[in-house]
Design a protein around this motif. Sequence first.
Motif, short mmCIF file in Angstrom:
data_model
loop_
_atom_site.label_atom_id
_atom_site.label_comp_id
_atom_site.label_asym_id
_atom_site.label_seq_id
_atom_site.Cartn_x
_atom_site.Cartn_y
_atom_site.Cartn_z
N ILE A 198 4.50 -5.54 7.23
CA ILE A 198 4.09 -7.09 7.62
C ILE A 198 5.37 -7.55 7.86
O ILE A 198 6.41 -7.77 7.31
N SER A 249 0.96 -1.21 -0.08
CA SER A 249 0.14 -0.02 0.06
C SER A 249 0.80 1.23 0.02
O SER A 249 0.80 2.05 0.92
N ASP A 301 2.51 0.26 4.79
CA ASP A 301 1.97 -0.96 5.67
C ASP A 301 3.27 -1.76 5.87
O ASP A 301 3.85 -1.99 4.71
N GLU A 326 -4.39 -6.35 6.06
CA GLU A 326 -3.67 -4.99 5.12
C GLU A 326 -4.98 -4.17 4.82
O GLU A 326 -6.08 -4.56 4.32
N VAL A 359 1.04 -7.29 11.31
CA VAL A 359 0.47 -6.27 10.52
C VAL A 359 0.51 -4.86 10.99
O VAL A 359 -0.47 -4.73 11.79
N ASN A 402 -0.70 -1.37 9.96
CA ASN A 402 -1.23 -0.47 8.91
C ASN A 402 -0.98 1.12 9.35
O ASN A 402 -1.18 1.60 10.40
#
Length: 407
Positions: free
Chosen positions: A27, A21, A25, A365, A37, A39
């Motif tokens: 991970i 993104s 973001d 996500e 994760v 965000n």
Amino acid sequence: MRVIRPFVSAGFCISIAACASGDSDTIVTDSAGVRLVANQPAGEGWLESPRWSVTQDLAVGTDSGPAELQFGRIGDLAVSPDGDIAVIDQLNGVVRVFDVTGTHRASIGRSGKGPGELSRSANGIYWLGSDTLLVLDPGERRQTVFRLDGTVDTILPLPATPTGQGWSRLGDGDLLMRGLTISRVEGRFTFWDALLKLRGDGSAPDTLFEFDYAKTDLGGPGQLRIQLLVNNPSWARLADGRIAWTALDRDFVQIHDAAGRVVSRITSSQWVTREITAADKQAMVELLRVKLRAIGGDASFADSPQVEAPVRFPAITAVRAGPRGTIWVQLMGPVESIDPMAINAPDRADFLGGATWHVLDSTGEFMGAIEMPRRFRSFRMTDDAIYGAARDDDGVERIVRLRLNRG
């Protein structure tokens, strides 16, 4: 962009598995194999996919007119493959069935303790066919299969303890149940709260995992603490069998596999708590007064010095399983969005939340945000619609269907 890179911190290893993104973001996977994760959404999202939105196309309910269109408190809702809607009205002890257009088809059951009757604790309903409904009533420790003509087909038991506060019916007929037990230890109320799996006949409960949130202090007999907000979890079984859950004291969503093991944790920079002001507390006290009157209680309890408010509002209040494997997370809204039934209640935190929901993909996500109607509680999501209930400022509750546009 895919990045794989080792990182060492605080005595354990983390591997960065992806940045997505627009690289906002992250991970990662920790040393225990839990996928993290994080965000960092900017605005409403939908940068890499068509914007999703909802449009209300059905509302059923009124404060006057036919009795079958007046709801006391909707406890659960089910949608048949043909689009028929069945709801439990807990205060009236009845199941009401409507066709896809909102026309009343049938009313089933009545308030009571006998066979074919429902308690105010009835809180789960599922279609078993086009003319058969399963109703879960932990207050009477039973599950009843009704036909649409009102006759009772089958009665099966539910465990005497813990009390079922939320359900998910699996494809083989087994049940997932949030089991809550409130007991006394040394004169104070304590909680045991867990997700259990039951056989379809209600036997052999097996604990998948305990909800490890911070339990609210309710005091004890003679020393009650009337908490305006009682911490409790919200959970959902995802399309692939994983379990997502959160609680009012958390700013993240935790994912477990079907066996109960933690596999992922999702956070967001937009999931933040905020301070409760004196004006916020007073507004919630008034909501407590409204609730007490609605359930036939003594409204003067709202003025008790034992009434307490937490220091901060929650960040997120509910999690749901959405279409196409998505995960939906409800954000806390302004105090005026709170449903009175959420005050001093150990269940259904979505009564508390606001109109904004974050939509996450199956990996956690962030995709984008969707605005729901005010005081809307989601019960079921299909591929193209969201079914729930909404209560207006006058206390009138309605069944609401929202059409989902995925762009």
